[in-house]
Design an enzyme around this catalytic site. Structure first.
Site, PDB file in Angstrom:
ATOM      1  N   HIS A  80       1.102  -5.347  -3.142  1.00  0.00           N
ATOM      2  CA  HIS A  80       0.569  -6.674  -3.747  1.00  0.00           C
ATOM      3  C   HIS A  80       1.609  -7.489  -4.789  1.00  0.00           C
ATOM      4  O   HIS A  80       1.216  -8.066  -5.554  1.00  0.00           O
ATOM      5  CB  HIS A  80      -1.013  -6.753  -4.459  1.00  0.00           C
ATOM      6  CG  HIS A  80      -1.871  -6.019  -3.587  1.00  0.00           C
ATOM      7  ND1 HIS A  80      -2.735  -7.121  -2.738  1.00  0.00           N
ATOM      8  CD2 HIS A  80      -2.422  -4.948  -3.330  1.00  0.00           C
ATOM      9  CE1 HIS A  80      -3.454  -6.364  -2.160  1.00  0.00           C
ATOM     10  NE2 HIS A  80      -3.395  -4.955  -2.319  1.00  0.00           N
ATOM     11  N   ASN A 153     -10.194  -7.526  -1.328  1.00  0.00           N
ATOM     12  CA  ASN A 153      -9.291  -7.840  -0.136  1.00  0.00           C
ATOM     13  C   ASN A 153      -9.964  -8.973   0.633  1.00  0.00           C
ATOM     14  O   ASN A 153     -11.134  -9.081   0.573  1.00  0.00           O
ATOM     15  CB  ASN A 153      -8.812  -6.781   0.552  1.00  0.00           C
ATOM     16  CG  ASN A 153      -7.799  -5.776   0.095  1.00  0.00           C
ATOM     17  OD1 ASN A 153      -6.863  -6.299  -0.859  1.00  0.00           O
ATOM     18  ND2 ASN A 153      -7.228  -4.617   0.430  1.00  0.00           N
ATOM     19  N   TYR A 367      -4.631   2.001 -11.444  1.00  0.00           N
ATOM     20  CA  TYR A 367      -4.276   0.664 -11.757  1.00  0.00           C
ATOM     21  C   TYR A 367      -3.851   0.573 -13.469  1.00  0.00           C
ATOM     22  O   TYR A 367      -2.589   0.152 -13.647  1.00  0.00           O
ATOM     23  CB  TYR A 367      -5.480  -0.245 -11.810  1.00  0.00           C
ATOM     24  CG  TYR A 367      -5.650  -0.715 -10.280  1.00  0.00           C
ATOM     25  CD1 TYR A 367      -6.091   0.317  -9.442  1.00  0.00           C
ATOM     26  CD2 TYR A 367      -5.299  -2.016  -9.674  1.00  0.00           C
ATOM     27  CE1 TYR A 367      -6.396   0.051  -8.166  1.00  0.00           C
ATOM     28  CE2 TYR A 367      -5.645  -2.062  -8.351  1.00  0.00           C
ATOM     29  CZ  TYR A 367      -6.048  -1.287  -7.407  1.00  0.00           C
ATOM     30  OH  TYR A 367      -6.199  -1.338  -6.388  1.00  0.00           O
TER      31      TYR A 367
HETATM   32 FE1  HDE Z   1      -4.775  -1.572  -5.002  1.00  0.00          FE
HETATM   33  N1  HDE Z   1      -3.506  -1.244  -6.286  1.00  0.00           N
HETATM   34  N2  HDE Z   1      -5.132   0.422  -4.416  1.00  0.00           N
HETATM   35  N3  HDE Z   1      -6.356  -1.839  -3.413  1.00  0.00           N
HETATM   36  N4  HDE Z   1      -4.867  -3.557  -5.099  1.00  0.00           N
HETATM   37  C1  HDE Z   1      -2.679  -2.186  -6.834  1.00  0.00           C
HETATM   38  O1  HDE Z   1      -2.259  -2.012  -9.280  1.00  0.00           O
HETATM   39  C2  HDE Z   1      -4.453   1.465  -5.327  1.00  0.00           C
HETATM   40  C3  HDE Z   1      -7.109  -0.925  -2.701  1.00  0.00           C
HETATM   41  C4  HDE Z   1      -5.487  -4.295  -4.520  1.00  0.00           C
HETATM   42  O2  HDE Z   1      -3.212  -9.332  -7.918  1.00  0.00           O
HETATM   43  C5  HDE Z   1      -1.512  -1.617  -7.830  1.00  0.00           C
HETATM   44  O3  HDE Z   1      -1.680  -3.606 -10.627  1.00  0.00           O
HETATM   45  C6  HDE Z   1      -4.494   2.703  -4.707  1.00  0.00           C
HETATM   46  C7  HDE Z   1      -8.162  -1.439  -2.333  1.00  0.00           C
HETATM   47  C8  HDE Z   1      -5.168  -5.768  -5.041  1.00  0.00           C
HETATM   48  O4  HDE Z   1      -2.385  -7.792  -9.331  1.00  0.00           O
HETATM   49  C9  HDE Z   1      -1.881  -0.048  -7.765  1.00  0.00           C
HETATM   50  C10 HDE Z   1      -5.656   2.445  -3.837  1.00  0.00           C
HETATM   51  C11 HDE Z   1      -8.304  -2.789  -2.299  1.00  0.00           C
HETATM   52  C12 HDE Z   1      -4.257  -5.432  -5.803  1.00  0.00           C
HETATM   53  C13 HDE Z   1      -3.057  -0.180  -6.614  1.00  0.00           C
HETATM   54  C14 HDE Z   1      -5.808   1.131  -3.641  1.00  0.00           C
HETATM   55  C15 HDE Z   1      -7.092  -2.885  -3.275  1.00  0.00           C
HETATM   56  C16 HDE Z   1      -3.868  -4.204  -5.837  1.00  0.00           C
HETATM   57  C17 HDE Z   1      -0.594  -2.216  -7.609  1.00  0.00           C
HETATM   58  C18 HDE Z   1      -6.570   3.595  -3.020  1.00  0.00           C
HETATM   59  C19 HDE Z   1      -9.301  -3.669  -1.907  1.00  0.00           C
HETATM   60  C20 HDE Z   1      -3.442  -6.841  -6.544  1.00  0.00           C
HETATM   61  C21 HDE Z   1       0.085  -2.969  -8.802  1.00  0.00           C
HETATM   62  C22 HDE Z   1      -7.099   4.641  -3.740  1.00  0.00           C
HETATM   63  C23 HDE Z   1     -10.710  -3.415  -2.299  1.00  0.00           C
HETATM   64  C24 HDE Z   1      -4.020  -7.100  -7.567  1.00  0.00           C
HETATM   65  C25 HDE Z   1      -1.326  -2.833  -9.738  1.00  0.00           C
HETATM   66  C26 HDE Z   1      -3.326  -8.175  -8.377  1.00  0.00           C
HETATM   67  C27 HDE Z   1      -2.937  -3.645  -6.519  1.00  0.00           C
HETATM   68  C28 HDE Z   1      -3.482   1.158  -6.121  1.00  0.00           C
HETATM   69  C29 HDE Z   1      -6.532   0.494  -2.532  1.00  0.00           C
HETATM   70  C30 HDE Z   1      -6.868  -4.188  -3.780  1.00  0.00           C
HETATM   71  C31 HDE Z   1      -0.649   0.704  -7.406  1.00  0.00           C
HETATM   72  C32 HDE Z   1      -4.171   3.910  -5.647  1.00  0.00           C
HETATM   73  C33 HDE Z   1      -9.289  -0.442  -1.103  1.00  0.00           C
HETATM   74  C34 HDE Z   1      -5.813  -7.035  -4.391  1.00  0.00           C
HETATM   75  O5  HDE Z   1      -2.404   0.464  -8.775  1.00  0.00           O
END
Ligand code: HDE
Length: 692
Positions: A80, A153, A367
Site C-alpha cells: 500500500h 480494502n 501495523y
Molecule cells: Fe495490511 N498492512 N496486512 N491488509 N493494509 C499494511 O501497514 C498486513 C490486510 C491494508 O493507507 C502495512 O502501515 C498483514 C488485509 C491497508 O496506510 C503492514 C496482513 C487488509 C493498508 C500490513 C495484512 C489490509 C495496509 C504496510 C495479513 C484489508 C494501508 C504499512 C495478516 C482488510 C494503510 C503499514 C494505509 C498496510 C500488514 C492484510 C489493508 C505491513 C501482516 C486483510 C488498507 O503492516
C-alpha cells in the site's frame, strides 16, 4: 478552481548580470532562516574562497540545507505504498445503541473527524494509479473515545486465511527479486505460481480479475472491513459485525485497455481526480453500512465467518445503512499527512472488539511494528495526523523525537504523589468480550475453512455476461505473461472447479490444445445461489454526477454547441473540459477566442467518461492527419464511451474506422448525448474486441 499562490521565482524574479537570481523584496515575505532561526542573506550562492574558488566547509547554511535534504525520505510502506488521502467527517444517522456502547456508533448526528487513505497494494510509492490491483480503503476516525482505524480494502475478501502466509503472498506479487520487475502488476510468474498452490485464494482471485480492481475513480469504490468484528453493549453481550462503505456516486470501473493507457496518459489519474474534486469545492461521499449477526446465526452459515476468504451474502444478512462519510478537504501537506499517517487495525474504541479471524489477529501485531521502522520512533502518535483529537493521558515517556514535555515527578501508576495523574477506568475503559476460548492448542487450520471454491463460484455466476467475459479475459491476459506452462495449467485446473466453462474459455484464450486436469477440492463445492449485490455493472448508477466530459474543438468550432453541451452537462453534475490542438485555445466560428483546458496530445480521451467532437469540416479534415486526434476518437469508441459528433467530425470518425452506433449521437441533440453518456455502451464491446 482556486487560484494558487505565485511562488518567489514567478514574474517578479529576474536574472542579474552575473547570472544570479534577484528578487524584488516584498515587505510581506518573512525572512528565510536556518532551522536554528538565523536569517539567511543569500539562498543562491554557497560560501566560496573567491568567486571561482572552492566552497568552504564553514558554510553552515549550505551544510544544514543539504543535510536535511539527504534525510527527507522515509521508508515507503511495504504494501500500500502508493496512496492518496483526504480529510472529512463521519456522521451517524442510525444508532446501534442496542448492540454497542461505542459513542461513534450511538450518537446520531455527531460529526466525527476522519482521515481516509486510499492505496494500491503492490506498487511502490511512485508507481501509477491504475494497475489491476486491490485498493486499500483505510479510515481513521478521531472519535471522542480515541482513534478507531477501520483499515479495509475495496474487495471484501482476502487471498489467505492465516497471517503466517502474508509475507509469501506479498513477496510473490511484488516485483521479482532477481530482476526488479514487474512493478505494480500481478501478471507474472511468481504471483501465479503462489496462487496456483494456494486454493484458498480462489475467491479473491475472482474479485481481482473482475473490473472491481480497475476502478474509474477512488470516489467510486466500495470499502469493506473484510474481517468480522464484535460489537459489545453495556451488558457485555457481543454481536458480530461486518463493515461496508458504499459510494454515493455508484461504482464505476475502467475497461482494461483504458486502464493500461491511463497509466501512461496520467500516472496520477486517481490522485488528481480526488484532488481536483476537493479543490473545486466538491466532496466524495459514502454510506456506511453494517451487517449484524449473532453467534447462533453464524453457526447456521454455509461457511465460517472467521475465514477472511469468505463474505456474507447480503441475501443472508442484509446491509443496514447507519451513517455516511464525507471527504471534503485535501491535506495541506502530502508528506506530513498522507505519508506519515499510521493506520492500525488494533486501534479500536470501547464497544468494538476483534474476532478470532486468524488474519486479523496477525494484523493486530504487524501495523505498529512496521510503523516503528517506517516512522522511526514510538512517538509517531504525536505527529498531528496520528494524534487523537480527544483528551488523552498516559505514562509513556521519552524516546526519539519526543515533543511533549510532561511536568511533575510522577510517570508511573499507582502513585500517591499526584492525585490528578491518569488512572485506569474500569467502567468506561476498553473491555474485551468475555469469551470462553477452551480448546486444544496447535498449529492447525479449522476444518470449517476448507471450502475454497463455493464462494468463488457464487461470485462468478453472480456476474453479468459482460463481467464474466472480462474476468475470463483478465485471466487470459495475466496468464499470458506467465512463462511456466505448468503454472498456467494448474490455474486452469482450479478455474474448472469454479466453473467448467470458465476453465475452458481461459484454456482456449491461452491456446492450450488440451484442457488440464481439474483440481481436487478438499470439500465438495456447494451450489450457492447467485447474489445480485456482487455484480458491479448490475448495480451501477446511470449518472453524470462526478463524471467528466471532454469536448474536442479546433479553430472554426461552433461556440453555441460547445456552450449548450457544457451548460447541460454541468447541470447534471458533470465536469467539462475543452481540448484543443493548442493549449492557448481556438478561434470559434463567430471569431471569438475560446480558451482550452488541455492540449490534444496531452489530454487523450481516456481521461474522460464521454466525449464530444465539435469541429468545423475544415478542422475535422486537418485532424485526420493528427494521430492524437484519431486516437482520441478511436479510443473513446473502443472504451465504449458515448460520442457526440457534428458534420465536421465525420471525417475523423471515418479515419478512426468507426461505424456509428447508438452511442454515437448528434452534438446538437444534447439530451440524447447526455443520456448516452451516463453509462458505457456495453453492446458495442463485442464489435471492438475479442473477449475470452
Ligand atoms: Fe495490511 N498492512 N496486512 N491488509 N493494509 C499494511 O501497514 C498486513 C490486510 C491494508 O493507507 C502495512 O502501515 C498483514 C488485509 C491497508 O496506510 C503492514 C496482513 C487488509 C493498508 C500490513 C495484512 C489490509 C495496509 C504496510 C495479513 C484489508 C494501508 C504499512 C495478516 C482488510 C494503510 C503499514 C494505509 C498496510 C500488514 C492484510 C489493508 C505491513 C501482516 C486483510 C488498507 O503492516
Amino acid at each position: 478552481m482556486k487560484k494558487r499562490k505565485q511562488d518567489d521565482t514567478g514574474p517578479d524574479a529576474h536574472l542579474g548580470t552575473g547570472g544570479e537570481l534577484h528578487q524584488h523584496a516584498h515587505a510581506e515575505h518573512p525572512p528565510l532562516t536556518t532551522q536554528q532561526g538565523i536569517p539567511i542573506s543569500d539562498n543562491q550562492n554557497s560560501l566560496r574562497a573567491h568567486p571561482r574558488g572552492p566552497t568552504l566547509l564553514e558554510d553552515f547554511v549550505l551544510r544544514e540545507k543539504i543535510t536535511h535534504f539527504d534525510h527527507e525520505r522515509i521508508p515507503e510502506r511495504i504494501v500500500h505504498a502508493r496512496g492518496s488521502a483526504a480529510h472529512g467527517f463521519f456522521e451517524l444517522t442510525d444508532s446501534l445503541s442496542d448492540v454497542t456502547t461505542a459513542k461513534v456508533l450511538t450518537e446520531v448526528g455527531v460529526q466525527t473527524p476522519v482521515f481516509t487513505r486510499f492505496s494500491t497494494v503492490a506498487g511502490g510509492a511512485g508507481s501509477v494509479d491504475t494497475p489491476r490491483d486491490v485498493r486499500g480503503f483505510a479510515v481513521k476516525l478521531y472519535t471522542k473515545e480515541g482513534n478507531w482505524d477501520l483499515v479495509g480494502n475495496n474487495v471484501p475478501v482476502f487471498f489467505i486465511q492465516d497471517a503466517m502466509k502474508f509475507p509469501d503472498v506479498v513477496h510473490s506479487v511484488k516485483m521479482e527479486p532477481d530482476r526488479g520487475f514487474p512493478q505494480s502488476a500481478s501478471a507474472h510468474d511468481t504471483f501465479w505460481d503462489f496462487i496456483s498452490l494456494t486454493p484458498e485464494s480462489m475467491h479473491t482471485v475472482m474479485w481481482i480479475m473482475s473490473d472491481r480492481t480497475i476502478p474509474r475513480s477512488l470516489r467510486m469504490i466500495e470499502g469493506f472491513g473484510v474481517h468480522s468484528f464484535r460489537l459489545l453493549n453495556a451488558a457485555g453481550e457481543s454481536t458480530f459485525v461486518k463493515f461496508h462503505w458504499r459510494p454515493r456516486l455508484g461504482m464505476q470501473s475502467t475497461v482494461w485497455d483504458e486502464a493500461v493507457k491511463l497509466a501512461g496518459a496520467d500516472p496520477d489519474f486517481h490522485r488528481r481526480d480526488l484532488f481536483d474534486t476537493l479543490d473545486a469545492g466538491g466532496v466524495a461521499e459514502w454510506d456506511f453500512a453494517v451487517q449484524l449477526f449473532t453467534q447462533e446465526e453464524a453457526d447456521g452459515f454455509p461457511f465460517d465467518h472467521l475465514d477472511p476468504t469468505k463474505l456474507i451474502p447480503e441475501e443472508l444478512v442484509p446491509l443496514r445503512v447507519i451513517g455516511r462519510m464525507v471527504l471534503d478537504r485535501w491535506p495541506d501537506n502530502f508528506f506530513a499527512e498522507t505519508e506519515q499517517v499510521a493506520f492500525c487495525p488494533a486501534n479500536l474504541v470501547p464497544g468494538i472488539d476483534f474476532s478470532n479471524d486468524p488474519l486479523l489477529q496477525g494484523r493486530l501485531f504487524s501495523y505498529l511494528d512496521t510503523q516503528l521502522s517506517r516512522l522511526g520512533s514510538p512517538n509517531f502518535t504525536q505527529i498531528p495526523v496520528n494524534a487523537p483529537k480527544c483528551p488523552f493521558a498516559h505514562h509513556q515517556r521519552d524516546g526519539h523525537m519526543q515533543t511533549e514535555q510532561p511536568k511533575g515527578r510522577v510517570n508511573y501508576e499507582p502513585s500517591s504523589l499526584a492525585p490528578d495523574s491518569p488512572r485506569a477506568d474500569p467502567n468506561a475503559g476498553f473491555k474485551s468480550a468475555a469469551v470462553d476460548e477452551g480448546g486444544v492448542r496447535g498449529r492447525v487450520r479449522a476444518e470449517s475453512f476448507a471450502d475454497h471454491y463455493s464462494q468463488a463460484r457464487q461470485f462468478f455466476i453472480s456476474q453479468t455476461e459482460i463481467e464474466q467475459s472480462h474476468i475470463a479475459s483478465a485471466l487470459v491476459f495475466e496468464l499470458s505473461k506467465v512463462e511456466h506452462v505448468h503454472v498456467q495449467q494448474t490455474i486452469v485446473g482450479h478455474l474448472r472447479v469454479i466453473d467448467e466453462r470458465l476453465g475452458q474459455r481461459v484454456a482456449d484464450g491461452l491456446g492450450m490444445d488440451k484442457l488440464p486436469p481439474a483440481a481436487h477440492p478438499a470439500k465438495p463445492v456447494q451450489k450457492l445461489p447467485p447474489s445480485a449485490a456482487l455484480s458491479l455493472i448490475g448495480n451501477a448508477k446511470d449518472t453524470l454526477e462526478g463524471r467528466c466530459i471532454g469536448i474536442l474543438m479546433a479553430d472554426g468550432s461552433d461556440g453555441a454547441v460547445i456552450s449548450a453541451l457544457k451548460k447541460a452537462a454541468q447541470a447534471q453534475g458533470a465536469r467539462v473540459k475543452l481540448v484543443a490542438p493548442r493549449v492557448g485555445g481556438v478561434t470559434l466560428a463567430d471569431g471569438k477566442h475560446q480558451a482550452a483546458d488541455g492540449q490534444l496530445a496531452g489530454t487523450p480521451s481516456v481521461v474522460f467518461d464521454a466525449v464530444a467532437l465539435v469541429l468545423s469540416e475544415d478542422a475535422g479534415r486537418k485532424l485526420c492527419r493528427e494521430a492524437a486526434a484519431v486516437d482520441f476518437v478511436r479510443d473513446a469508441f473502443g472504451h465504449l464511451k458515448a460520442i457526440a459528433t457534428d458534420a465536421g467530425a465525420q471525417a475523423l470518425l471515418q479515419a478512426a474506422g468507426i461505424e456509428p452506433d447508438a452511442g454515437v449521437v448528434r452534438a446538437d441533440d444534447v439530451k440524447a448525448f447526455l443520456k448516452a453518456a451516463t453509462t458505457r455502451q456495453w453492446v458495442r464491446e463485442p464489435k471492438v474486441r475479442t473477449l475470452a
